[in-house]
Scaffold this active site. Structure first.
Site, mmCIF file in Angstrom:
data_model
loop_
_atom_site.group_PDB
_atom_site.id
_atom_site.type_symbol
_atom_site.label_atom_id
_atom_site.label_comp_id
_atom_site.label_asym_id
_atom_site.label_seq_id
_atom_site.Cartn_x
_atom_site.Cartn_y
_atom_site.Cartn_z
ATOM 1 N N HIS A 216 50.521 30.176 34.734
ATOM 2 C CA HIS A 216 49.663 29.365 35.620
ATOM 3 C C HIS A 216 48.461 28.829 34.854
ATOM 4 O O HIS A 216 48.068 27.687 35.009
ATOM 5 C CB HIS A 216 49.119 30.227 36.778
ATOM 6 C CG HIS A 216 50.166 30.741 37.699
ATOM 7 N ND1 HIS A 216 50.434 32.088 37.854
ATOM 8 C CD2 HIS A 216 51.014 30.095 38.537
ATOM 9 C CE1 HIS A 216 51.376 32.246 38.746
ATOM 10 N NE2 HIS A 216 51.757 31.063 39.175
ATOM 11 N N MET B 210 51.421 30.553 44.111
ATOM 12 C CA MET B 210 51.469 31.582 45.154
ATOM 13 C C MET B 210 50.581 32.755 44.728
ATOM 14 O O MET B 210 50.798 33.901 45.127
ATOM 15 C CB MET B 210 52.905 32.043 45.397
ATOM 16 C CG MET B 210 53.789 30.902 45.915
ATOM 17 S SD MET B 210 55.174 31.450 46.902
ATOM 18 C CE MET B 210 56.083 32.406 45.726
ATOM 19 N N GLY B 211 49.598 32.456 43.880
ATOM 20 C CA GLY B 211 48.716 33.516 43.396
ATOM 21 C C GLY B 211 49.415 34.380 42.369
ATOM 22 O O GLY B 211 50.407 33.970 41.768
ATOM 23 N N HIS C 208 49.031 34.262 36.215
ATOM 24 C CA HIS C 208 49.299 34.791 34.868
ATOM 25 C C HIS C 208 49.149 33.639 33.868
ATOM 26 O O HIS C 208 48.782 32.512 34.250
ATOM 27 C CB HIS C 208 50.691 35.418 34.802
ATOM 28 C CG HIS C 208 51.770 34.518 35.338
ATOM 29 N ND1 HIS C 208 52.125 33.352 34.734
ATOM 30 C CD2 HIS C 208 52.543 34.610 36.451
ATOM 31 C CE1 HIS C 208 53.095 32.773 35.412
ATOM 32 N NE2 HIS C 208 53.355 33.490 36.481
ATOM 33 N N LYS D 237 60.005 26.871 33.886
ATOM 34 C CA LYS D 237 60.691 28.145 34.109
ATOM 35 C C LYS D 237 61.491 28.063 35.417
ATOM 36 O O LYS D 237 62.612 28.532 35.495
ATOM 37 C CB LYS D 237 59.703 29.302 34.164
ATOM 38 C CG LYS D 237 60.409 30.580 34.506
ATOM 39 C CD LYS D 237 59.533 31.773 34.395
ATOM 40 C CE LYS D 237 60.242 32.919 35.038
ATOM 41 N NZ LYS D 237 60.235 32.795 36.503
ATOM 42 N N ASP D 238 60.881 27.432 36.421
ATOM 43 C CA ASP D 238 61.589 27.212 37.690
ATOM 44 C C ASP D 238 62.186 25.804 37.664
ATOM 45 O O ASP D 238 61.774 24.927 38.413
ATOM 46 C CB ASP D 238 60.613 27.355 38.866
ATOM 47 C CG ASP D 238 60.016 28.749 38.922
ATOM 48 O OD1 ASP D 238 60.775 29.712 38.842
ATOM 49 O OD2 ASP D 238 58.781 28.867 39.008
ATOM 50 N N GLN E 170 59.819 30.488 51.990
ATOM 51 C CA GLN E 170 60.708 30.405 50.839
ATOM 52 C C GLN E 170 61.258 31.767 50.407
ATOM 53 O O GLN E 170 61.934 31.865 49.390
ATOM 54 C CB GLN E 170 60.033 29.674 49.681
ATOM 55 C CG GLN E 170 58.905 30.408 48.993
ATOM 56 C CD GLN E 170 58.199 29.510 47.981
ATOM 57 O OE1 GLN E 170 57.421 28.630 48.333
ATOM 58 N NE2 GLN E 170 58.465 29.730 46.697
HETATM 59 O O1 PAF Z 1 56.537 28.003 42.082
HETATM 60 C C1 PAF Z 1 55.844 28.466 43.014
HETATM 61 O O2 PAF Z 1 54.937 29.281 42.817
HETATM 62 C C2 PAF Z 1 56.129 28.033 44.439
HETATM 63 O O3 PAF Z 1 57.481 27.860 44.649
HETATM 64 C C3 PAF Z 1 55.334 26.804 44.891
HETATM 65 C C4 PAF Z 1 55.703 25.558 44.084
HETATM 66 C C5 PAF Z 1 53.840 27.079 44.738
HETATM 67 C C6 PAF Z 1 55.627 26.503 46.357
HETATM 68 O O4 PAF Z 1 55.293 27.578 47.182
#
Ligand code: PAF
Length: 271
Positions: free
Chosen positions: A33, A26-27, A30, A145-146, A57
């Protein structure tokens, strides 16, 4: 790096390649990513990164509005990393079609963040399902982390027999222990220090619980966390990360899952 804003042009380009390694974001890029992207580049396929702040979301409009957006610096970072493709779709590009596969929402979506962010995981799976249909990646890179998000995407992929394989990536932390997150940019220095203290507190707590389950005393833990500067705790729970069963005695493998607020910034972690 080729940039695409429209799925048809993107598909024309990528469906002729041997395969895609996909890093959805989602940009607000950091080091977390960056490590996903670096890992993806080690695989044999071309790397495609997406940037899309998915409104579906976010369970609060204010949260969606205040979500950090740093497209210019994101672009610089991605160019430097020499990724092959960047996909920055519009809302209509993503939501203007009916996907072939229905979202499968495992029951575990009702736990942890699902209890506090109504509709969040439906929104995540909705967008990921669409991305998978558009891109048909060989691999999709997701961070631990998620963890709940990762688990639910895995269940969806299994249930709907989607051919993409998830590559699970370790959480990347600052030297002070704080997990990289786009939301960290909403914290000031003092609040980062609080987040760091919480990380060390939880790490120590986990060790104690492993030896003696009586240390999983929620009232005491919540008080300690408040004393450390936490404004609100959504949850603190333990789960085995393979089967997502709760552990009830010492000696078992588990992670502590937490969602908490420092002022109005909500942070999640699992340790
Ligand atoms: O983890 C995220 O950044 C978001 O939940 C994802 C997987 C890009 C979906 O929008």
């Amino acid at each position: 790096m080729k940039i695409f804003k429209d799925k048809h042009t993107l598909q024309k380009e990528i469906l002729k390649t041997k395969g895609i390694s996909f890093v959805p974001t989602m940009g607000g890029l950091h080091k977390g990513h960056i490590s996903l992207i670096k890992k993806s580049k080690k695989f044999q396929f071309k790397t495609l990164v997406s940037i899309f702040v998915n409104p579906k979301q976010f369970n609060k409009k204010s949260d969606f509005r205040s979500y950090p957006r740093t497209t210019k610096t994101d672009l610089k970072k991605l160019k430097k990393l020499k990724i092959n493709y960047l996909y920055i779709p519009s809302f209509k590009d993503i939501y203007g079609f009916k996907p072939k596969k229905k979202v499968f929402l495992d029951k575990f979506s009702e736990k942890l963040c699902g209890r506090f962010r109504r509709g969040h995981f439906e929104g995540v799976l909705n967008v990921v399902n669409r991305f998978l249909e558009i891109i048909k990646p060989k691999y999709i890179f997701l961070g631990k982390k998620d963890y709940q998000q990762l688990y639910l995407i895995k269940k969806h992929i299994e249930k709907r027999k989607i051919k993409s394989k998830i590559i699970e990536c370790e959480t990347i932390r600052e030297n002070n222990g704080v997990a990289f997150s786009t939301r960290n940019s909403n914290l000031d220095k003092n609040q980062i220090k609080i987040a760091s203290n919480i990380y060390y507190y939880l790490r120590k707590l986990k060790k104690k619980i492993k030896k003696n389950y009586n240390f999983f005393n929620l009232n005491k833990i919540k008080k300690d966390l408040k004393d450390l500067g936490v404004s609100k705790i959504d949850y603190l729970e333990n789960y085995n990360t393979k089967n997502f069963k709760k552990i009830k005695r010492q000696g078992k493998k588990f992670n502590l899952f937490i969602a908490y607020y420092i002022k109005n910034v909500r942070l999640i972690d699992n340790i």
